[in-house]
Motif scaffolding. Structure first.
Motif, PDB file in Angstrom:
ATOM      1  N   ILE A  30       0.855  -1.203   0.091  1.00 46.81           N
ATOM      2  CA  ILE A  30       0.037  -0.088   0.100  1.00 46.81           C
ATOM      3  C   ILE A  30       0.896   1.373   0.003  1.00 46.81           C
ATOM      4  O   ILE A  30       0.487   2.249  -0.918  1.00 46.81           O
ATOM      5  CB  ILE A  30      -1.048   0.002   1.229  1.00 46.81           C
ATOM      6  N   ASN A  34       0.853   3.982  -2.992  1.00 44.72           N
ATOM      7  CA  ASN A  34       0.394   5.495  -2.649  1.00 44.72           C
ATOM      8  C   ASN A  34       1.454   6.404  -2.917  1.00 44.72           C
ATOM      9  O   ASN A  34       1.246   7.644  -3.369  1.00 44.72           O
ATOM     10  CB  ASN A  34      -0.216   5.335  -1.287  1.00 44.72           C
ATOM     11  N   TYR A  74      -5.582  -3.260  -2.969  1.00 45.68           N
ATOM     12  CA  TYR A  74      -6.886  -2.491  -2.372  1.00 45.68           C
ATOM     13  C   TYR A  74      -8.054  -3.771  -2.397  1.00 45.68           C
ATOM     14  O   TYR A  74      -8.782  -3.979  -1.509  1.00 45.68           O
ATOM     15  CB  TYR A  74      -7.142  -1.424  -2.726  1.00 45.68           C
ATOM     16  N   VAL A 129      -8.829   5.202   1.714  1.00 48.50           N
ATOM     17  CA  VAL A 129      -9.987   3.975   1.193  1.00 48.50           C
ATOM     18  C   VAL A 129     -10.738   3.824   2.286  1.00 48.50           C
ATOM     19  O   VAL A 129     -11.749   2.892   2.047  1.00 48.50           O
ATOM     20  CB  VAL A 129      -9.166   2.846   1.145  1.00 48.50           C
ATOM     21  N   TYR A 133     -14.418   1.862   1.845  1.00 52.43           N
ATOM     22  CA  TYR A 133     -14.886   0.349   2.570  1.00 52.43           C
ATOM     23  C   TYR A 133     -16.067   0.677   3.486  1.00 52.43           C
ATOM     24  O   TYR A 133     -16.921  -0.377   3.634  1.00 52.43           O
ATOM     25  CB  TYR A 133     -13.901  -0.078   3.338  1.00 52.43           C
ATOM     26  N   GLN A 224     -14.573   3.967  -5.925  1.00 55.33           N
ATOM     27  CA  GLN A 224     -14.012   2.891  -5.344  1.00 55.33           C
ATOM     28  C   GLN A 224     -14.889   1.991  -4.633  1.00 55.33           C
ATOM     29  O   GLN A 224     -14.839   0.594  -4.817  1.00 55.33           O
ATOM     30  CB  GLN A 224     -12.688   2.930  -4.799  1.00 55.33           C
ATOM     31  N   TYR A 358      -1.883   2.223   8.828  1.00 58.64           N
ATOM     32  CA  TYR A 358      -2.274   2.614   7.501  1.00 58.64           C
ATOM     33  C   TYR A 358      -2.653   4.197   7.769  1.00 58.64           C
ATOM     34  O   TYR A 358      -1.800   4.888   6.888  1.00 58.64           O
ATOM     35  CB  TYR A 358      -3.708   1.938   7.108  1.00 58.64           C
TER      36      TYR A 358
END
Length: 427
Positions: A30, A34, A74, A129, A133, A224, A358
């Protein structure tokens, strides 16, 4: 409606090592995926987000990242997110919580994830994200959590068909776009260049960067989380897999895990090759039509997500078996794996605190790399940014190990649990 919870969050002894191993290692990927967005002050490709030019080393790294990482991590996290939701639901109902209250607990958790994603985007990272989610979780729990297996699989096939059709139409549309007259091609390229310029990175002041981050975040969360279809599809498959406890008892599902890993990962890497080859100039596609393979990469990325999940299921099983010194049975009793080796244990510590780690990535990146911060991103390249991404993950690894030794949970995990379980119990 009152909410009666007969148990609290998952306890340390109930955690399955395979999901934590997967989350911990994938947080490295990730970071790798990114950080190229922080390379501001230069031209980027519209589809991949990587600098359009660079040295041979930079182009090689971009090629590998596009093939192995981009749009392949992802989906894996989406699967683990859906799998975790089913674990929470099944533990609650097994302990006696009414189904309606367990359902409400999940929805409250998804709502708080959406709120945390908004705050994360407003403060630091436009590509958050958590919001995607959270939105996907709200919809999928509402529509599919208690549906039959055949319904889950049928809708997964429907979504896969729509993704495949979109990828095929994009290739056809991109081919026709590539034949456009020069004046139309120039206008399309100018529009794509303008839309790819990220004001959240280039704004000179922090306050000026906030609206840009939030406007991009809304697009990411809806695109997304819902319109992109990949996250909903992965959640459907995760509900199906969670009912069979595939990641809790990988020893009972070794043939399935091996097939998924052996098929999914090569399909994902092969599906990314057109985009990667186009980026390095091996395929001659005009800049104004470079998006034509983007949906191919997105569609095949879900196979990579499944393949990576299966691979870490196999790794978790192998590490536990090696430590116990026992052979792997073809099928056996359900057991709880204990993965506490120095390397696996450190990665697992990150996975246990995946939300904290994260968010910590953004803390370590945004103030250092953006124009409103120290501005280092303008001076790095793809190769040096890769080293920076690895260093960021290494710092989160050290933090997670330090917390593990002290017996502490991640701060973000503690916050989410308090917001979810205490408010649910008091509803």
């Amino acid at each position: 409606m009152s909410t009666t919870l007969t148990r609290g969050p998952v306890r340390a002894t109930e955690r399955s090592p395979a999901p934590d191993l997967a989350r911990g290692f994938m947080l490295l990927l990730i970071a790798v995926a990114n950080t190229p967005f922080y390379l501001w002050g230069r031209s980027h490709t519209f589809a991949g987000g990587h600098p359009a030019e660079g040295s041979w080393l930079d182009m090689t790294i971009d090629f590998l990242v596009i093939t192995v990482v981009d749009l392949r991590t992802y989906p894996m996290f989406a699967f683990l997110f859906g799998y975790g939701m089913w674990q929470i639901y099944s533990r609650q109902t097994a302990a006696g919580t009414p189904e309606a209250q367990a359902h409400g607990l999940l929805q409250l958790r998804n709502l708080w994830l959406l709120v945390l994603g908004f705050v994360h985007a407003a403060l630091l990272w436009m590509g958050d994200v958590l919001g995607a989610y959270g939105i996907a979780g709200l919809i999928m729990v509402w529509l599919f959590l208690r549906r039959k297996d055949r319904t889950l699989i049928a809708w997964a096939w429907v979504l896969l068909g729509l993704l495949t059709l979109t990828a095929a139409l994009a290739i056809v549309g991109g081919w026709f776009t590539a034949q456009a007259p020069p004046e139309i091609a120039a206008q399309i390229q100018a529009d794509l260049a303008a839309s790819s310029e990220d004001q959240s990175m280039t704004a000179g002041s922090y306050l000026a960067s906030i609206p840009a981050r939030l406007s991009t975040w809304v697009f990411v969360a809806l695109g997304q989380g819902v319109a992109g279809l990949v996250v909903p599809l992965m959640i459907l498959l995760a509900f199906w897999a969670g009912r069979r406890r595939i990641l809790e008892t990988p020893g009972e599902h070794l043939p399935l895990l091996r097939r998924v890993a052996a098929i999914g990962i090569p399909v994902a890497w092969a599906g990314a090759l057109p985009q990667a080859l186009m980026h390095v100039g091996a395929i001659d596609i005009p800049r104004h039509a470079e998006w034509m393979f983007m949906f191919t990469q997105i569609t095949t990325g879900l196979f990579g997500g499944l393949g990576y999940v299966a691979l870490f299921g196999l790794i978790g099983h192998a590490v536990a078996r090696r430590r116990s010194g026992t052979p792997a049975p073809a099928a056996g009793p359900r057991t709880t794996l204990d993965v506490d080796g120095p390397v696996a244990g450190a990665i697992q510590a990150v996975g246990k605190r995946s939300l904290t780690c994260y968010l910590l990535q953004s803390v370590l990146c945004a103030p250092v790399l953006t124009a409103w911060g120290l501005g280092l991103g303008q001076h790095l390249t793809s190769s040096s940014m890769l080293l920076y991404a690895i260093a960021v993950w290494g710092l989160t690894l050290a933090f997670a190990v330090w917390q593990e030794k002290r017996g502490l949970r991640g701060p973000a995990e503690v916050l989410l649990r308090r917001l979810t379980y205490r408010r649910a119990a008091a509803a």
